[in-house]
Design a protein around this motif. Structure first.
Motif, PDB file in Angstrom:
ATOM      1  N   ILE A 260      50.820  -8.041  48.360  1.00  0.00           N
ATOM      2  CA  ILE A 260      50.776  -7.843  50.065  1.00  0.00           C
ATOM      3  C   ILE A 260      51.327  -9.302  50.797  1.00  0.00           C
ATOM      4  CG2 ILE A 260      48.521  -6.916  49.924  1.00  0.00           C
ATOM      5  CD1 ILE A 260      47.271  -9.768  50.195  1.00  0.00           C
ATOM      6  N   SER A 261      52.565  -9.572  49.983  1.00  0.00           N
ATOM      7  CA  SER A 261      53.298 -10.717  50.421  1.00  0.00           C
ATOM      8  C   SER A 261      53.756 -10.115  51.756  1.00  0.00           C
ATOM      9  CB  SER A 261      54.083 -11.113  49.433  1.00  0.00           C
ATOM     10  OG  SER A 261      53.914 -11.709  48.122  1.00  0.00           O
ATOM     11  N   GLY A 262      54.164 -11.332  52.849  1.00  0.00           N
ATOM     12  CA  GLY A 262      54.814 -10.969  53.773  1.00  0.00           C
ATOM     13  C   GLY A 262      54.588 -11.844  54.911  1.00  0.00           C
ATOM     14  N   THR A 263      55.071 -11.543  56.101  1.00  0.00           N
ATOM     15  CA  THR A 263      54.631 -12.430  57.398  1.00  0.00           C
ATOM     16  C   THR A 263      53.756 -11.536  58.239  1.00  0.00           C
ATOM     17  OG1 THR A 263      56.725 -13.445  57.294  1.00  0.00           O
ATOM     18  CG2 THR A 263      55.534 -13.399  59.504  1.00  0.00           C
ATOM     19  N   TYR A 264      52.623 -11.954  58.669  1.00  0.00           N
ATOM     20  CA  TYR A 264      51.612 -11.286  59.225  1.00  0.00           C
ATOM     21  C   TYR A 264      51.215 -11.906  60.615  1.00  0.00           C
ATOM     22  CZ  TYR A 264      50.285  -9.041  54.846  1.00  0.00           C
ATOM     23  OH  TYR A 264      50.305  -8.347  53.798  1.00  0.00           O
ATOM     24  N   LYS A 265      51.224 -11.286  61.613  1.00  0.00           N
ATOM     25  CA  LYS A 265      50.865 -11.566  62.955  1.00  0.00           C
ATOM     26  C   LYS A 265      49.737 -11.090  63.727  1.00  0.00           C
ATOM     27  CE  LYS A 265      55.497 -13.290  64.313  1.00  0.00           C
ATOM     28  NZ  LYS A 265      56.595 -13.134  65.198  1.00  0.00           N
ATOM     29  N   GLY A 266      49.004 -11.677  64.451  1.00  0.00           N
ATOM     30  CA  GLY A 266      47.764 -11.241  64.912  1.00  0.00           C
ATOM     31  C   GLY A 266      47.019 -12.287  65.822  1.00  0.00           C
ATOM     32  N   TYR A 267      45.674 -12.368  65.447  1.00  0.00           N
ATOM     33  CA  TYR A 267      44.944 -13.309  66.306  1.00  0.00           C
ATOM     34  C   TYR A 267      43.676 -13.582  65.522  1.00  0.00           C
ATOM     35  CZ  TYR A 267      42.411  -8.736  67.598  1.00  0.00           C
ATOM     36  OH  TYR A 267      41.793  -7.667  67.434  1.00  0.00           O
ATOM     37  N   ILE A 268      43.054 -14.746  66.098  1.00  0.00           N
ATOM     38  CA  ILE A 268      41.629 -15.357  65.456  1.00  0.00           C
ATOM     39  C   ILE A 268      40.812 -15.536  66.574  1.00  0.00           C
ATOM     40  CG2 ILE A 268      42.792 -17.595  65.532  1.00  0.00           C
ATOM     41  CD1 ILE A 268      40.864 -18.383  63.138  1.00  0.00           C
ATOM     42  N   ILE A 269      39.632 -15.020  66.239  1.00  0.00           N
ATOM     43  CA  ILE A 269      38.510 -15.108  67.582  1.00  0.00           C
ATOM     44  C   ILE A 269      37.333 -15.689  66.723  1.00  0.00           C
ATOM     45  CG2 ILE A 269      36.759 -13.675  68.416  1.00  0.00           C
ATOM     46  CD1 ILE A 269      38.730 -11.620  68.992  1.00  0.00           C
ATOM     47  N   ARG A 270      37.232 -16.789  67.627  1.00  0.00           N
ATOM     48  CA  ARG A 270      35.932 -17.495  67.366  1.00  0.00           C
ATOM     49  C   ARG A 270      34.711 -17.215  68.044  1.00  0.00           C
ATOM     50  NH1 ARG A 270      40.170 -20.824  66.166  1.00  0.00           N
ATOM     51  NH2 ARG A 270      39.912 -22.020  64.163  1.00  0.00           N
ATOM     52  N   TYR A 271      33.414 -17.070  67.532  1.00  0.00           N
ATOM     53  CA  TYR A 271      32.281 -16.395  68.160  1.00  0.00           C
ATOM     54  C   TYR A 271      31.491 -17.692  68.272  1.00  0.00           C
ATOM     55  CZ  TYR A 271      33.547 -11.541  67.730  1.00  0.00           C
ATOM     56  OH  TYR A 271      34.318 -10.428  67.793  1.00  0.00           O
ATOM     57  N   ASP A 272      30.364 -17.476  69.156  1.00  0.00           N
ATOM     58  CA  ASP A 272      29.125 -18.527  69.148  1.00  0.00           C
ATOM     59  C   ASP A 272      28.323 -18.366  67.914  1.00  0.00           C
ATOM     60  OD1 ASP A 272      27.971 -16.080  69.972  1.00  0.00           O
ATOM     61  OD2 ASP A 272      26.403 -17.177  70.531  1.00  0.00           O
ATOM     62  N   TRP A 273      27.274 -19.203  67.857  1.00  0.00           N
ATOM     63  CA  TRP A 273      26.377 -18.935  66.556  1.00  0.00           C
ATOM     64  C   TRP A 273      25.735 -17.531  66.479  1.00  0.00           C
ATOM     65  CZ3 TRP A 273      26.819 -22.059  62.587  1.00  0.00           C
ATOM     66  CH2 TRP A 273      27.508 -23.303  62.790  1.00  0.00           C
ATOM     67  N   SER A 274      25.599 -16.899  67.521  1.00  0.00           N
ATOM     68  CA  SER A 274      24.853 -15.546  67.414  1.00  0.00           C
ATOM     69  C   SER A 274      25.717 -14.500  67.265  1.00  0.00           C
ATOM     70  CB  SER A 274      24.223 -15.275  68.717  1.00  0.00           C
ATOM     71  OG  SER A 274      25.122 -15.047  69.855  1.00  0.00           O
ATOM     72  N   LYS A 281      39.905 -17.336  71.585  1.00  0.00           N
ATOM     73  CA  LYS A 281      40.910 -16.525  71.101  1.00  0.00           C
ATOM     74  C   LYS A 281      42.474 -17.258  70.915  1.00  0.00           C
ATOM     75  CE  LYS A 281      43.507 -14.038  73.080  1.00  0.00           C
ATOM     76  NZ  LYS A 281      45.121 -14.201  73.552  1.00  0.00           N
ATOM     77  N   SER A 282      42.969 -17.135  69.617  1.00  0.00           N
ATOM     78  CA  SER A 282      44.266 -17.786  69.500  1.00  0.00           C
ATOM     79  C   SER A 282      45.331 -16.857  68.737  1.00  0.00           C
ATOM     80  CB  SER A 282      44.254 -19.041  68.601  1.00  0.00           C
ATOM     81  OG  SER A 282      43.258 -20.085  69.197  1.00  0.00           O
ATOM     82  N   GLU A 283      46.472 -17.066  69.002  1.00  0.00           N
ATOM     83  CA  GLU A 283      47.385 -16.231  68.253  1.00  0.00           C
ATOM     84  C   GLU A 283      47.447 -16.954  66.779  1.00  0.00           C
ATOM     85  OE1 GLU A 283      50.961 -16.344  70.442  1.00  0.00           O
ATOM     86  OE2 GLU A 283      50.319 -15.064  71.964  1.00  0.00           O
ATOM     87  N   LEU A 284      47.687 -15.826  65.819  1.00  0.00           N
ATOM     88  CA  LEU A 284      47.700 -16.389  64.474  1.00  0.00           C
ATOM     89  C   LEU A 284      48.967 -15.822  63.828  1.00  0.00           C
ATOM     90  CD1 LEU A 284      46.174 -17.929  62.070  1.00  0.00           C
ATOM     91  CD2 LEU A 284      45.053 -15.886  61.482  1.00  0.00           C
ATOM     92  N   GLU A 370      28.351 -28.902  57.536  1.00  0.00           N
ATOM     93  CA  GLU A 370      27.696 -27.542  57.698  1.00  0.00           C
ATOM     94  C   GLU A 370      28.613 -26.515  58.110  1.00  0.00           C
ATOM     95  OE1 GLU A 370      26.493 -28.074  62.538  1.00  0.00           O
ATOM     96  OE2 GLU A 370      25.069 -29.036  60.906  1.00  0.00           O
ATOM     97  N   PRO A 371      28.371 -25.174  57.947  1.00  0.00           N
ATOM     98  CA  PRO A 371      29.415 -24.188  58.352  1.00  0.00           C
ATOM     99  C   PRO A 371      29.435 -24.088  59.782  1.00  0.00           C
ATOM    100  CG  PRO A 371      27.260 -23.103  57.846  1.00  0.00           C
ATOM    101  CD  PRO A 371      27.038 -24.606  57.432  1.00  0.00           C
ATOM    102  N   GLU A 372      30.792 -23.766  60.287  1.00  0.00           N
ATOM    103  CA  GLU A 372      30.980 -23.269  61.674  1.00  0.00           C
ATOM    104  C   GLU A 372      30.691 -22.266  61.913  1.00  0.00           C
ATOM    105  OE1 GLU A 372      32.852 -25.731  64.112  1.00  0.00           O
ATOM    106  OE2 GLU A 372      31.476 -26.727  62.447  1.00  0.00           O
ATOM    107  N   PRO A 373      30.730 -21.715  63.203  1.00  0.00           N
ATOM    108  CA  PRO A 373      30.324 -20.231  63.786  1.00  0.00           C
ATOM    109  C   PRO A 373      31.302 -19.397  63.283  1.00  0.00           C
ATOM    110  CG  PRO A 373      30.121 -21.937  65.537  1.00  0.00           C
ATOM    111  CD  PRO A 373      30.632 -22.432  64.632  1.00  0.00           C
ATOM    112  N   PRO A 374      30.953 -18.052  63.407  1.00  0.00           N
ATOM    113  CA  PRO A 374      31.697 -16.992  62.729  1.00  0.00           C
ATOM    114  C   PRO A 374      33.078 -17.025  63.499  1.00  0.00           C
ATOM    115  CG  PRO A 374      29.456 -16.249  63.389  1.00  0.00           C
ATOM    116  CD  PRO A 374      29.697 -17.591  63.875  1.00  0.00           C
ATOM    117  N   VAL A 375      34.124 -16.670  62.481  1.00  0.00           N
ATOM    118  CA  VAL A 375      35.495 -16.447  62.931  1.00  0.00           C
ATOM    119  C   VAL A 375      36.083 -15.173  62.153  1.00  0.00           C
ATOM    120  CG1 VAL A 375      37.661 -17.464  62.485  1.00  0.00           C
ATOM    121  CG2 VAL A 375      35.763 -18.940  62.586  1.00  0.00           C
TER     122      VAL A 375
END
Length: 481
Positions: A260-274, A281-284, A370-375
Motif C-alpha cells: 500500500i505504499s504511495g502518497t495519500y491525500k484527504g482529511y483528519i476530523i477531530r470530534y469532541d469526547w462524545s 477538520k484539517s487536510e492530511l 490520558e487519551p485525546e478525543p476521537p480522531v
C-alpha cells in the motif's frame, strides 16, 4: 453555693488560658512546612505528623501522603503516599479521596487505572468532597474508565461548583458554552468561567479570551476579558463542517495483503469526547512506504505539521513506534502540547485502481497522561500520472474542493460538504466495492459552500463516494457501521 460557682468560673478560665498556651499540634506541624516560618523543618514535621497519624488523626494521615508524594521531609515514595491517602480517606478526611484517586488516574506509584480512580472519586463525592465531585465529573466528561456521559458529568460539576470547587466551575462553563450535557447558555458559561478565573483558576482565562467555543456547531463567543471579534475563518469552518448527527464509533481493521505504499491525500476530523460533535477538520497528506508489515513515511497535517512515522500492523490495529508531534488546540492556543500516536484501526480498501485508507486514530497526551478525543482520517492514494497537478489549470484542486464526508462510520445518513468556485452541474454517487451504483444525484451548484445529505439503507461495509463535475472528480471511502 455562691463559692462553688466562683470556683467553677475560675477553673473554666484556667482551662481556657491553658488551651491558649498549648499550641495546636497540627498547626505546629504545618508551620514546620512553611519555608518562610522560623520553625521550618520538614523532617521534624514528618515526625510530628507520623505521631498524630498514629493516634488516628485523619488530617495528619493525608499530610503524610503529601509528604511522601513530594519527597519532603522523607524519601519520595508514591506507594506510601497511596497507602496514607487511603487511610486518611477511610478515616474520614474528605479531601484525601481526591488525592487517593489522582494517584490511580496518573499512574503514580501504581499502574494507571482510570476505572479505579473513578470509583474512588465517586466515593469521595458521596462523602462531600468538592474536588472529588469535580474529578468524578471530569472522568465521565471524557469517558476515562467508563462510558462517556456528559449529562451525569454536569450533575457532578454543579454539585462541586456549589461547594466552591474552581475546577467544577470551569467545567460548568465549558458545558454551558459548548452545549455538552446541557443547553447552550452563554450567560451561564460566562458566569461560571468568570467565577472560576476570579478564584484563581488560570485555565478559565484562556477560555474567556477565546472568541470561539470548542464545539464549532455552537459558534457562540463568550469572551468577557478583552473584546476580540469572531474571526471570519471560524465562521466559515463552522458553516463548512455543520453538525454530525451520529456518534463517532471505532472501525474494525481490514488490511489488504498487497503493498500500500504511495502518497495519500484527504482529511483528519477531530470530534469532541462524545463523538457527536466535530471540533476541527484539517487536510492530511501521508507518504507511506510499506515493507513486510511495517509502515514508514511522513505525516503532513494542514501543511504545517510535518513528522516522520513508523508503525507495524497487527491483527486489530496499526501500532506506532514512538511517533510524537506537537500541536496547539482550543485549550492551549499559544503553547503547543506534545502528543504520541498510540494506535489506529484502519480499513484499507482497494477499488479498481484506487486504494483508500479510512479509520480512527488514538492520540495520547504526554503531559496530561490520558487519551485525546476521537480522531477520524479518510485518505485516497494518488495515482501516478493522474495527479491533481496534472489536471488542466482551469479545474478545481482537491484542496479547493475541500470535500468532507461525515459521520464516518455512518448509520443511515451521510453529510457531504464541499466548496464550488463557480456555478456548475455536478454528480454525486455512492457505489459498492464492485462498482454497483447505489445512490446517484445530479446537483445544480451555485458558487460557494455546498452541503448534501444522503439517506441510504445499505448493509454494513465499505463504499465509495464520488463527486464530479466537468474537469474534476474526487472519490473517498465511507463505512457503514
Amino acid at each position: 453555693m455562691k463559692k462553688q460557682v466562683i470556683i467553677l468560673i475560675m477553673l473554666a478560665c484556667q482551662l481556657t488560658l491553658f488551651a491558649q498556651q498549648v499550641p495546636n499540634p497540627l498547626m505546629a506541624a504545618k508551620k514546620k512546612l512553611d519555608i518562610n516560618h522560623p520553625s521550618y523543618n520538614p523532617v521534624q514535621a514528618f515526625a510530628e505528623f507520623t505521631a498524630l497519624a498514629g493516634r488516628g488523626n485523619a488530617i495528619a494521615m493525608n499530610a503524610l501522603g503529601m509528604l511522601y508524594m513530594q519527597g519532603l521531609g522523607v524519601a519520595q515514595d508514591d506507594q506510601q503516599a497511596i497507602s496514607w491517602f487511603e487511610k486518611a480517606a477511610l478515616a474520614g478526611y474528605p479531601k484525601a479521596w481526591y488525592n487517593w484517586g489522582t494517584m490511580y488516574k496518573n499512574g503514580d506509584g501504581t499502574a494507571q487505572d482510570f476505572a479505579k480512580a473513578l470509583e474512588i472519586f465517586k466515593r469521595g463525592a458521596e462523602k462531600g468532597s468538592s474536588n472529588s465531585m469535580y474529578a468524578a465529573g471530569f472522568m465521565l466528561y471524557k469517558g476515562l474508565g467508563c462510558q462517556q456521559d456528559y449529562t451525569t458529568a454536569v450533575k457532578l460539576f454543579k454539585q462541586g461548583a456549589v461547594k466552591k470547587s474552581l475546577g467544577a466551575m470551569y467545567m460548568m462553563g465549558l458545558c454551558y458554552r459548548n452545549g455538552y450535557g446541557t443547553a447552550v447558555n452563554t450567560d451561564s458559561a460566562r458566569y461560571w468561567l468568570s467565577k472560576s478565573y476570579t478564584g484563581g483558576y488560570q485555565q478559565a482565562k484562556t477560555e474567556l479570551l477565546s472568541t470561539d467555543a470548542e464545539n464549532l456547531e455552537t459558534a457562540i463567543p463568550v469572551a468577557s476579558i478583552g473584546n476580540k471579534s469572531r474571526k471570519q475563518s471560524s465562521v466559515q469552518s463552522a458553516a463548512s463542517i455543520g453538525k454530525a448527527k451520529q456518534t463517532f464509533v471505532r472501525v474494525r481493521q481490514q488490511i489488504p495483503q498487497e503493498n500500500i505504499s504511495g502518497t495519500y491525500k484527504g482529511y483528519i476530523i477531530r470530534y469532541d469526547w462524545s463523538g457527536q460533535h466535530i471540533i476541527s477538520k484539517s487536510e492530511l497528506k501521508l507518504n507511506l512506504n510499506h515493507t513486510k508489515g511495517m509502515l514508514s513515511g511522513k505525516w503532513t497535517e494542514a501543511d504545517t505539521l510535518d513528522i516522520p512515522i513508523q508503525a507495524m500492523f497487527t491483527d486489530s490495529s496499526l501500532v506506532f513506534n514512538a511517533t510524537q508531534y506537537q500541536r496547539t488546540d482550543h485549550y492551549s492556543p499559544n503553547n503547543p502540547l506534545l502528543y504520541q500516536f498510540k494506535d489506529a484501526h484502519l480499513q484499507l480498501i482497494k477499488s479498481a485502481n484506487s486504494v483508500f485508507i479510512a479509520g480512527d486514530l488514538t492520540l495520547w497526551s504526554i503531559s496530561k497522561r490520558e487519551p485525546e478525543p476521537p480522531v477520524y482520517i479518510s485518505l485516497v492514494r494518488q495515482q501516478q500520472n493522474t495527479t491533481l497537478e496534472a489536471l488542466p489549470t482551469n479545474t478545481h484542486t482537491l484542496q479547493e474542493a475541500n470535500l468532507v464526508v461525515y459521520p464516518n462510520p455512518f448509520e443511515s445518513t451521510i453529510t457531504v460538504n464541499f466548496f464550488s468556485h463557480e456555478t456548475v452541474s455536478a454528480n454525486i454517487q455512492l457505489a459498492d466495492m464492485n462498482g454497483k451504483v447505489l445512490y446517484h444525484k445530479k446537483l445544480q451548484l451555485q458558487q460557494g459552500q455546498q452541503s448534501h445529505v444522503i439517506n441510504t439503507s445499505v448493509v454494513p461495509g465499505a463504499y465509495i463516494l464520488k463527486l464530479s463535475w466537468p474537469g474534476f472528480e474526487k472519490t473517498t471511502v465511507v463505512i457503514k457501521k
